[in-house]
Scaffold this motif. Structure first.
Motif, mmCIF file in Angstrom:
data_model
loop_
_atom_site.group_PDB
_atom_site.id
_atom_site.type_symbol
_atom_site.label_atom_id
_atom_site.label_comp_id
_atom_site.label_asym_id
_atom_site.label_seq_id
_atom_site.Cartn_x
_atom_site.Cartn_y
_atom_site.Cartn_z
ATOM 1 N N VAL A 1 -0.552 -6.535 2.362
ATOM 2 C CA VAL A 1 -1.495 -7.738 3.031
ATOM 3 C C VAL A 1 -2.840 -7.578 2.718
ATOM 4 C CG1 VAL A 1 0.272 -8.979 4.148
ATOM 5 C CG2 VAL A 1 -1.122 -7.570 5.386
ATOM 6 N N TYR A 2 -3.348 -6.204 2.731
ATOM 7 C CA TYR A 2 -4.681 -5.790 2.688
ATOM 8 C C TYR A 2 -4.761 -4.824 1.368
ATOM 9 C CZ TYR A 2 -5.537 -7.383 7.410
ATOM 10 O OH TYR A 2 -5.510 -8.149 8.311
ATOM 11 N N PRO A 3 -5.256 -5.579 0.178
ATOM 12 C CA PRO A 3 -5.071 -4.718 -1.076
ATOM 13 C C PRO A 3 -6.035 -3.592 -1.134
ATOM 14 C CG PRO A 3 -5.158 -7.086 -1.485
ATOM 15 C CD PRO A 3 -5.544 -7.011 0.114
ATOM 16 N N PHE A 4 -6.991 -3.406 -0.314
ATOM 17 C CA PHE A 4 -8.051 -2.356 -0.430
ATOM 18 C C PHE A 4 -7.725 -1.117 0.511
ATOM 19 C CE2 PHE A 4 -10.127 -5.913 -2.323
ATOM 20 C CZ PHE A 4 -11.148 -5.305 -3.403
ATOM 21 N N CYS A 5 -6.828 -1.601 1.239
ATOM 22 C CA CYS A 5 -6.518 -0.656 2.671
ATOM 23 C C CYS A 5 -5.261 0.089 2.410
ATOM 24 C CB CYS A 5 -6.558 -1.478 3.864
ATOM 25 S SG CYS A 5 -5.820 -0.803 5.452
ATOM 26 N N VAL A 6 -5.375 1.513 2.888
ATOM 27 C CA VAL A 6 -4.265 2.361 2.472
ATOM 28 C C VAL A 6 -3.494 2.324 3.724
ATOM 29 C CG1 VAL A 6 -3.619 4.865 1.950
ATOM 30 C CG2 VAL A 6 -5.600 3.826 0.908
ATOM 31 N N GLN A 7 -2.217 2.376 3.796
ATOM 32 C CA GLN A 7 -1.341 2.331 4.689
ATOM 33 C C GLN A 7 -1.696 3.452 5.906
ATOM 34 O OE1 GLN A 7 0.996 0.361 5.785
ATOM 35 N NE2 GLN A 7 1.781 1.505 7.406
ATOM 36 N N HIS A 8 -1.991 2.859 7.002
ATOM 37 C CA HIS A 8 -2.475 3.700 7.902
ATOM 38 C C HIS A 8 -1.569 4.995 8.508
ATOM 39 C CE1 HIS A 8 -5.305 4.897 11.082
ATOM 40 N NE2 HIS A 8 -4.172 4.917 11.932
ATOM 41 N N SER A 9 -0.005 4.664 8.428
ATOM 42 C CA SER A 9 0.875 5.655 8.779
ATOM 43 C C SER A 9 1.313 6.679 7.837
ATOM 44 C CB SER A 9 2.358 4.847 9.166
ATOM 45 O OG SER A 9 2.773 4.209 8.032
ATOM 46 N N ALA B 1 0.139 14.008 3.481
ATOM 47 C CA ALA B 1 -0.170 15.492 3.623
ATOM 48 C C ALA B 1 0.980 16.072 3.465
ATOM 49 C CB ALA B 1 -0.747 15.736 5.153
ATOM 50 N N ALA B 2 2.312 15.555 3.938
ATOM 51 C CA ALA B 2 3.658 16.033 3.663
ATOM 52 C C ALA B 2 4.114 16.177 2.193
ATOM 53 C CB ALA B 2 4.715 15.362 4.305
ATOM 54 N N ALA B 3 3.606 15.055 1.394
ATOM 55 C CA ALA B 3 3.937 15.172 0.008
ATOM 56 C C ALA B 3 3.079 16.128 -0.634
ATOM 57 C CB ALA B 3 3.622 13.585 -0.498
ATOM 58 N N GLY C 1 -1.234 8.052 6.186
ATOM 59 C CA GLY C 1 -2.577 8.875 6.555
ATOM 60 C C GLY C 1 -3.867 8.189 5.894
ATOM 61 N N GLY C 2 -3.714 6.877 5.479
ATOM 62 C CA GLY C 2 -4.757 6.136 5.211
ATOM 63 C C GLY C 2 -5.583 6.722 4.216
ATOM 64 N N ALA C 3 -6.739 6.199 3.874
ATOM 65 C CA ALA C 3 -7.608 6.447 2.726
ATOM 66 C C ALA C 3 -7.880 7.794 2.645
ATOM 67 C CB ALA C 3 -8.898 5.571 2.938
ATOM 68 N N GLN C 4 -8.367 8.573 3.449
ATOM 69 C CA GLN C 4 -8.683 9.945 3.344
ATOM 70 C C GLN C 4 -7.143 10.735 2.983
ATOM 71 O OE1 GLN C 4 -10.817 11.732 6.559
ATOM 72 N NE2 GLN C 4 -10.877 13.744 5.485
ATOM 73 N N GLY C 5 -6.093 10.324 3.530
ATOM 74 C CA GLY C 5 -4.951 10.778 3.334
ATOM 75 C C GLY C 5 -4.555 10.695 1.657
ATOM 76 N N LEU C 6 -4.721 9.665 1.096
ATOM 77 C CA LEU C 6 -4.656 9.327 -0.176
ATOM 78 C C LEU C 6 -5.656 10.043 -1.120
ATOM 79 C CD1 LEU C 6 -3.438 8.120 -2.841
ATOM 80 C CD2 LEU C 6 -4.805 5.939 -2.227
ATOM 81 N N GLN C 7 -6.940 10.220 -0.660
ATOM 82 C CA GLN C 7 -7.940 10.843 -1.385
ATOM 83 C C GLN C 7 -7.472 12.327 -1.471
ATOM 84 O OE1 GLN C 7 -11.362 9.558 0.767
ATOM 85 N NE2 GLN C 7 -12.261 8.569 -1.062
#
Length: 614
Positions: A169-177, A133-135, A179-185
């Motif tokens: 370690v979780y290739p399908f998971c977007v880093q939670h801190s 979000a900040a980016a 913003g997670g998947a929705q943050g990347l989308q």
């Protein structure tokens, strides 16, 4: 390949239109698999299908629910294909419906790779908040700078909140801190609305050390090969089909479900695969199929420590079909030419001479003996310029220094301008590292936030050992310390201060010239010629397209140097002079001249002249 469907994600937890969960787990050696939903006190048994895939369909698991898998009535484990880890790498997985995001980028038209001017960012240090979000709030800045593609360092879930991203370690998971998947989308959606392509850095050569449960589900790793990170990922040993599908589905997910435009695949030379079809070739095939179905264009870019055109040649020529590769050799030659130290792998490169060769031939080592490698290295390449990515710095070349100094701390203000120009006039794809465009002074250091005390201490010890020969320069920063992470964040308040403000304006001008002058943006390597004078440390690079010539005069020495270049045009017009007072330089170069090009180049300068006035 069994179960592979390019049009939708099939492994892990996915939801139908009626929000029924379809669960698929690869655990070929398990005798019993159950899905545990602790918040609802529910257990769902999975049924074993062919080739080790366990399947279930259930209404008990809904988006937002936490869940585990339990194998053979023993340990409860997160999903290896988890899309969310709100409680870090050791906590439960969270079910998500990533198809529910409301995209607004329907009018996005992805442009050709040759138009990429990339900008590499680390989400955690790009802003003080360290989130997608900040980016997003900085995208207008990047557009104004002239960037066309944003490259994001890896975002796969890692332990804690501080990491370069290569310990995911979780290739399908977007880093939670972040913003997670929705943050990347949301970030990708915003980029597309503003006309920016998005490159995502992914790691298919190893898995991070903390929270890595893959081996407990199946033979994801093989003892056939050793890598710097331990046993290699199993791309060609027994049960490798399930592993290959796992990573192919990962690549497809980023393109299809996150609208990513290009993947930058980390260190593919460390992928061990002697299958008849290399895993990169298979990813290429499946991505091609996806593009046929969607009509959207996606690129595959590799980091490659091999001068081997097999990786970037098309499938039709028995290549791996990658669209482009990073060439570190251009960076190494440029760094040495700018007067920086010739230690380690830099020792293989000669000032001026190696850089001139890279301009002409892309690879510096294309069949010559490498003293550092102790062997003949590389092959010659006639591949087009758009297949090579070049830079004067990146996360590796900065962060793997003991103190993480950026180029702004290693060379003069004038030399920084030369390095920027050297990259942007090259017949290749230019990439900037976040902050370089205004001369960021903060370092970019190596940082992690491992929770395991033994692992954290091992990382500390490893960094100390790596740099023990540099004890005169002080101690290597503690990679586990939060201070190391905070010290690596960009200082955006310096953008409006001098000399940063002038440097930023200079980069904007350079990029604008690159984008507007056809001899520079047309990446035809056959229209490139290079002369160099080792004794004066001068390179004369000529770029040509149709009737227009651009001459790039680079003086890497600390003294004025005369140049005398035979030219045929009657009039030459200055496009840019890094030494001009406009850019806080010591001397204005002539705005135009006629006849033979005879000039005195200021120390540490780059000057561009064109025979067309625009």
């Amino acid at each position: 390949m069994n179960g592979l469907n390019v049009s939708k994600r099939t492994i892990g937890v996915n939801f139908t239109a009626s929000e029924e969960a379809r669960v698929q787990l690869w655990a070929p050696e398990a005798k019993e698999v159950e899905l545990l939903i602790p918040g609802k006190n529910k257990t769902v048994s999975l049924t074993c299908k062919e080739q080790g895939y366990w399947i279930a369909e259930t209404n008990h698991l809904q988006p937002g629910d936490l869940y585990y898998f339990e194998l053979d009535g023993k340990k409860q484990l997160p999903d290896p294909a988890s899309l969310s880890q709100p409680d870090d790498v050791l906590g439960a997985s969270q079910a998500l419906d990533i198809s529910s995001f409301k995209w607004e980028d329907g009018s996005w038209q992805h442009f050709p790779l040759k138009e990429y001017i990339s900008y590499e960012i680390h989400i955690g240090t790009f802003t003080s908040e360290g989130t997608f979000a900040a980016a997003e709030k900085k995208l207008d800045y990047l557009v104004d700078l002239g960037i066309t593609a944003v490259e994001i360092m890896p975002v796969a879930q890692f332990s804690g909140t501080r990491n370069w991203g290569y310990d995911g370690v979780y290739p399908f998971c977007v880093q939670h801190s972040y913003g997670g998947a929705q943050g990347l989308q949301s970030f990708v959606n915003a980029c597309h609305i503003k006309g920016l392509a998005v490159i995502l850095d992914v790691v298919y050569n190893h898995i991070g050390p903390e929270g890595n449960h893959l081996a407990e589900f199946g033979p994801y790793f093989t003892e056939k090969y050793r890598t710097p990170w331990g046993n290699a990922i199993n791309f060609d040993d027994a049960w490798c089909d399930g592993v290959r599908k796992f990573f192919i589905e990962n690549a497809l997910m980023w393109f299809r479900d996150f609208h990513i435009d290009a993947l930058r695949m980390d260190a593919v030379h460390a992928i061990k695969d002697f299958s008849p079809m290399h895993i990169l070739q298979e990813i290429r095939q499946e991505v091609d199929l996806l593009m046929q179905q969607t009509g959207r264009k996606h690129y595959l870019i590799v980091e490659l420590d091999l001068n081997d055109t097999r990786f970037i040649n098309p499938l039709s020529k028995l290549g791996y079909g990658m669209d482009a590769q990073w060439i570190d050799e251009f960076h190494h030659a440029l760094r040495v030419t700018s007067g920086q130290e010739k230690t380690g792998y830099y020792s293989d490169f000669e000032a001026i001479e190696s850089l001139a060769k890279s301009y002409q031939d892309a690879y510096v080592y294309d069949g010559a003996f490498s003293e550092h490698r102790k062997k003949v290295f590389g092959v010659k390449t006639e591949n087009p310029g758009e297949q090579f990515v070049v830079f004067s710095q990146n996360h590796d070349q900065v962060g793997n220094r003991m103190l993480g100094e950026r180029t702004s701390q290693l060379v003069s203000f004038e030399m920084q301008k030369v390095l920027a120009g050297a990259v942007l006039v090259s017949p290749y794809l230019p990439m900037l590292f976040m902050g370089e465009e205004y001369g960021e002074k903060n370092p970019f250091q190596y940082f992690v936030s491992h929770k395991d005390p033994e692992l954290a201490e091992a990382v500390r010890k490893g960094r100390r050992e790596e740099f023990k020969a540099f004890h005169i320069e002080g101690e290597a920063p503690d990679p586990v310390s939060e201070e190391t992470f905070e010290r690596s964040k960009l200082r955006w308040d310096s953008v409006d201060q001098e000399p940063h403000k002038t440097m930023l304006s200079y980069y904007k001008k350079l990029i604008a010239i690159r984008k507007s002058q056809s001899p520079l943006y047309v990446l035809n390597r056959k229209e490139v010629s290079v002369e160099y004078k080792k004794e004066t440390q001068v390179i004369i690079l000529r770029r040509q397209h149709k009737m227009q010539d651009i001459i790039c005069l680079m003086n890497f020495s600390k003294q004025e140097q005369p140049v005398d270049v035979p030219v045929y045009a009657s009039l030459w017009y200055k496009l840019l002079g890094s030494s001009d007072q406009e850019w806080a330089g010591p001397k204005d170069m002539p705005a135009r001249f006629s006849g033979e090009l005879a000039l005195t180049l200021p120390p540490e300068s780059i000057t561009l002249y064109s025979n067309h006035y625009e």
